[in-house]
Enzyme design. Structure first.
Site: not given
Ligand code: ITT
Length: 213
Positions: A75-76, A158, A161, A186
């Protein structure tokens, strides 16, 4: 010793960008990492609006329970200082439930339109949770600090970024090669701390046989 692989590590994500990076960051697991695209009908509980850790733990617990596989979840998101940490745990749905990366980035640019460069500081956050069915998951968290630009740059990666300027490289994450992002991100840092736990979990699992032990 080279052994036959028996199974998979499930990465509980439907985000192809995350899955690609996690595959690269866990080379020990080789091609045995599968994502939720292998389970089209599987529905995880909705994410909470609280913390990255809580969401990662929830995703990994549900995915392991529903598939019977050892699992990892990520979760990020992006915390922007001048927005009080927003979008944070709402990063994926910042501009709406199905809005997507382009609309999320545009909303961020709109909200920061009048914010001067020195106040556009932000950090990426990543919580990595791992666990087996019936076990309490473990979790690590890591951060990557940077700044939100005024125009997107680069086509790699993605999400946010192309807007995330990383000062030590003098480039955005969208301009960094995948290998360069994976050296500092991260996600890379959180997985680096989680790696011994994840590999220990796979070693302990009689259903999982890793190669090159
Ligand atoms: P899952 O829950 O299925 O894993 P999600 O995209 O909904 O997919 P999150 O709720 O953790 O996952 O939201 C993560 C969002 O944060 C992601 O869609 C990006 O918009 C942003 N994000 C996280 N890590 C990133 C990265 O390395 N580079 C760019 N954006 C990032």
């Amino acid at each position: 010793m080279s052994r036959t692989r028996a199974v998979a590590l499930l990465v509980a994500t439907r985000n192809p960008g995350k899955l690609r990076e996690i595959r690269t960051l866990l080379p020990e697991c080789g091609g045995d990492i599968i994502g939720l695209d292998a389970y089209p009908g599987l529905v995880l509980p909705p994410e909470a609006d609280t913390t990255f850790v809580e969401n990662a733990v929830m995703k990994v617990s549900a995915a392991a329970r529903l598939t019977g596989l050892p699992a990892v979840a990520d979760d990020s998101g992006l915390e922007v200082d001048v927005l009080g940490g927003y979008p944070g745990v709402r990063s994926a749905i910042f501009a709406g439930e199905h809005a997507g990366d382009g609309a999320n980035n545009q909303l961020l640019l709109d909200l920061l339109m009048d914010v001067p460069d020195e106040r556009r500081t932000a950090r990426f956050v990543c919580a990595i949770a791992w666990g087996k069915p019936g076990q309490q998951p473990k979790v690590t968290v890591a951060y990557c600090h940077g700044r939100v630009l005024r125009v997107p740059r680069g086509t790699h990666g993605f999400g946010y970024d192309p807007l995330f300027y990383y000062p030590p490289a003098g480039l955005t994450f969208g301009e960094l090669s995948p290998a360069a992002k994976n050296a500092v991100s991260h996600r890379a840092l959180a997985l680096q701390a989680a790696r011994p736990g994840i590999m220990g979990m796979l070693d302990d699992n009689p259903g999982v046989v890793r190669e090159n032990r």
